[in-house]
Design an enzyme around this catalytic site. Structure first.
Site, PDB file in Angstrom:
ATOM      1  N   PRO A  11      22.931  59.322  46.309  1.00 38.92           N
ATOM      2  CA  PRO A  11      23.857  59.036  45.213  1.00 38.92           C
ATOM      3  C   PRO A  11      24.226  57.565  45.064  1.00 38.92           C
ATOM      4  CG  PRO A  11      24.946  60.218  47.005  1.00 38.92           C
ATOM      5  CD  PRO A  11      23.488  60.265  47.283  1.00 38.92           C
ATOM      6  N   ASN A  12      24.360  57.195  43.811  1.00 38.99           N
ATOM      7  CA  ASN A  12      24.798  55.863  43.364  1.00 38.99           C
ATOM      8  C   ASN A  12      23.718  54.786  43.491  1.00 38.99           C
ATOM      9  OD1 ASN A  12      27.582  56.650  42.724  1.00 38.99           O
ATOM     10  ND2 ASN A  12      27.758  56.969  44.930  1.00 38.99           N
ATOM     11  N   ARG A  19      25.725  47.660  41.170  1.00 39.45           N
ATOM     12  CA  ARG A  19      26.833  48.194  41.940  1.00 39.45           C
ATOM     13  C   ARG A  19      27.106  47.298  43.153  1.00 39.45           C
ATOM     14  NH1 ARG A  19      25.267  52.455  46.557  1.00 39.45           N
ATOM     15  NH2 ARG A  19      27.335  53.117  47.109  1.00 39.45           N
ATOM     16  N   TYR A  24      25.133  45.289  48.249  1.00 41.63           N
ATOM     17  CA  TYR A  24      23.803  45.897  48.118  1.00 41.63           C
ATOM     18  C   TYR A  24      22.751  44.972  47.488  1.00 41.63           C
ATOM     19  CZ  TYR A  24      26.429  50.101  49.253  1.00 41.63           C
ATOM     20  OH  TYR A  24      27.227  51.019  49.892  1.00 41.63           O
ATOM     21  N   ASN A  75      16.909  56.951  52.144  1.00 40.98           N
ATOM     22  CA  ASN A  75      18.247  56.367  52.156  1.00 40.98           C
ATOM     23  C   ASN A  75      19.160  57.433  51.538  1.00 40.98           C
ATOM     24  OD1 ASN A  75      20.653  55.105  51.853  1.00 40.98           O
ATOM     25  ND2 ASN A  75      19.824  53.228  50.935  1.00 40.98           N
ATOM     26  N   ALA A  78      25.625  58.072  50.615  1.00 34.40           N
ATOM     27  CA  ALA A  78      26.833  58.686  51.196  1.00 34.40           C
ATOM     28  C   ALA A  78      26.536  60.018  51.887  1.00 34.40           C
ATOM     29  CB  ALA A  78      27.889  58.871  50.114  1.00 34.40           C
ATOM     30  N   HIS A  81      26.408  60.536  55.803  1.00 30.96           N
ATOM     31  CA  HIS A  81      27.586  60.735  56.650  1.00 30.96           C
ATOM     32  C   HIS A  81      28.198  62.125  56.501  1.00 30.96           C
ATOM     33  CE1 HIS A  81      26.972  56.456  56.487  1.00 30.96           C
ATOM     34  NE2 HIS A  81      27.310  56.407  55.206  1.00 30.96           N
ATOM     35  N   GLU A  99      14.865  56.352  58.325  1.00 34.99           N
ATOM     36  CA  GLU A  99      16.158  56.265  57.616  1.00 34.99           C
ATOM     37  C   GLU A  99      16.442  54.798  57.306  1.00 34.99           C
ATOM     38  OE1 GLU A  99      19.188  58.014  60.052  1.00 34.99           O
ATOM     39  OE2 GLU A  99      20.835  57.235  58.823  1.00 34.99           O
ATOM     40  N   HIS A 101      19.196  52.037  55.461  1.00 33.22           N
ATOM     41  CA  HIS A 101      20.455  51.660  54.805  1.00 33.22           C
ATOM     42  C   HIS A 101      20.348  50.199  54.417  1.00 33.22           C
ATOM     43  CE1 HIS A 101      21.991  55.443  56.091  1.00 33.22           C
ATOM     44  NE2 HIS A 101      21.588  55.168  57.313  1.00 33.22           N
ATOM     45  N   ILE A 102      20.680  49.916  53.191  1.00 36.29           N
ATOM     46  CA  ILE A 102      20.588  48.537  52.698  1.00 36.29           C
ATOM     47  C   ILE A 102      21.610  47.666  53.414  1.00 36.29           C
ATOM     48  CG2 ILE A 102      20.872  47.091  50.640  1.00 36.29           C
ATOM     49  CD1 ILE A 102      20.008  49.701  49.033  1.00 36.29           C
ATOM     50  N   SER A 103      22.815  48.174  53.525  1.00 33.56           N
ATOM     51  CA  SER A 103      23.892  47.419  54.168  1.00 33.56           C
ATOM     52  C   SER A 103      23.913  47.720  55.665  1.00 33.56           C
ATOM     53  CB  SER A 103      25.233  47.800  53.540  1.00 33.56           C
ATOM     54  OG  SER A 103      25.530  49.165  53.801  1.00 33.56           O
ATOM     55  N   ARG A 108      30.819  48.276  58.650  1.00 39.17           N
ATOM     56  CA  ARG A 108      31.675  48.740  57.560  1.00 39.17           C
ATOM     57  C   ARG A 108      32.670  49.801  58.064  1.00 39.17           C
ATOM     58  NH1 ARG A 108      27.948  49.985  52.544  1.00 39.17           N
ATOM     59  NH2 ARG A 108      30.007  49.971  51.533  1.00 39.17           N
ATOM     60  N   ARG A 112      31.274  55.388  58.024  1.00 41.88           N
ATOM     61  CA  ARG A 112      29.842  55.110  57.789  1.00 41.88           C
ATOM     62  C   ARG A 112      29.072  54.947  59.095  1.00 41.88           C
ATOM     63  NH1 ARG A 112      29.765  53.929  52.171  1.00 41.88           N
ATOM     64  NH2 ARG A 112      31.747  53.005  51.544  1.00 41.88           N
TER      65      ARG A 112
HETATM   66  C1  DHK Z   1      24.402  53.305  50.663  1.00 45.79           C
HETATM   67  C2  DHK Z   1      25.515  53.979  50.295  1.00 45.79           C
HETATM   68  O1  DHK Z   1      25.679  54.373  49.037  1.00 45.79           O
HETATM   69  C3  DHK Z   1      26.620  54.252  51.233  1.00 45.79           C
HETATM   70  O2  DHK Z   1      27.280  55.468  50.946  1.00 45.79           O
HETATM   71  C4  DHK Z   1      26.168  54.233  52.673  1.00 45.79           C
HETATM   72  C5  DHK Z   1      24.117  52.983  52.090  1.00 45.79           C
HETATM   73  C6  DHK Z   1      25.339  52.997  52.967  1.00 45.79           C
HETATM   74  C7  DHK Z   1      23.286  51.729  52.204  1.00 45.79           C
HETATM   75  O3  DHK Z   1      23.682  50.765  52.862  1.00 45.79           O
HETATM   76  O4  DHK Z   1      22.174  51.700  51.648  1.00 45.79           O
HETATM   77  O5  DHK Z   1      27.282  54.299  53.514  1.00 45.79           O
END
Ligand code: DHK
Length: 145
Positions: A11-12, A19, A24, A75, A78, A81, A99, A101-103, A108, A112
């Site tokens: 999502p997102n 965003r 990101y 990825n 959310a 978690h 797996e 994660h961009i961040s 954080r 997370r």
């Molecule tokens: C992306 C998200 O949308 C967050 O909910 C995760 C992850 C981290 C990312 O770092 O790609 O916590």
């Protein structure tokens, strides 16, 4: 032999580039798809990048990957978690799961820091920005031999 890798995004991530760019970055998911497709050609891997805001859709794509993919890069955003259901789906997949994660999720909020998906993943990349997808693809090439 060309291998097939499915790259799933939760999502997102459709808003990547727009965003919270301070977290990101400014590359879009289309940029990620193009970069992975280009690298995949060098590595002998066909990539398909998919994104959904819906948990069930991601699970259906994991089930489809059982039939048509050698590896999964995910990825889960959310859902990382929260989702036992995505973990269970990944546990039905026989090939490598990486797996991304961009961040740097460990830098954080504490919610997370835990990942259900890590219980299944062969490896985890966090905090390398969108380059993490290409690094995961290189690792996938090694794992697939
Ligand atoms: C992306 C998200 O949308 C967050 O909910 C995760 C992850 C981290 C990312 O770092 O790609 O916590």
């Amino acid at each position: 032999m060309t291998r097939k890798v499915t790259i799933l995004n939760g999502p997102n991530l459709n808003l990547l580039g727009k965003r919270e760019p301070e977290i990101y970055g400014s590359d879009t998911l289309e940029d990620v798809a193009n970069n992975c497709a280009t690298l995949g050609k060098d590595l002998g891997i066909d990539t398909t990048l998919l994104q959904s805001n819906h948990e069930g859709q991601l699970i259906d794509w994991i089930h489809a990957a059982r039939e048509d993919s050698d590896g999964i890069i995910i990825n889960p955003a959310a859902f990382t978690h929260t989702s036992v259901a995505i973990l269970d789906a990944l546990n039905t997949f026989k090939g490598p799961v990486l797996e991304v994660h961009i961040s740097n999720v460990h830098q954080r909020e504490s919610f997370r820091h835990h990942s259900y998906v890590s219980l299944r993943a062969n490896g985890v990349i966090a905090g390398f920005g969108v380059e993490g997808y290409e690094l995961a693809l290189r690792r996938m090439a090694t794992l697939l031999g």
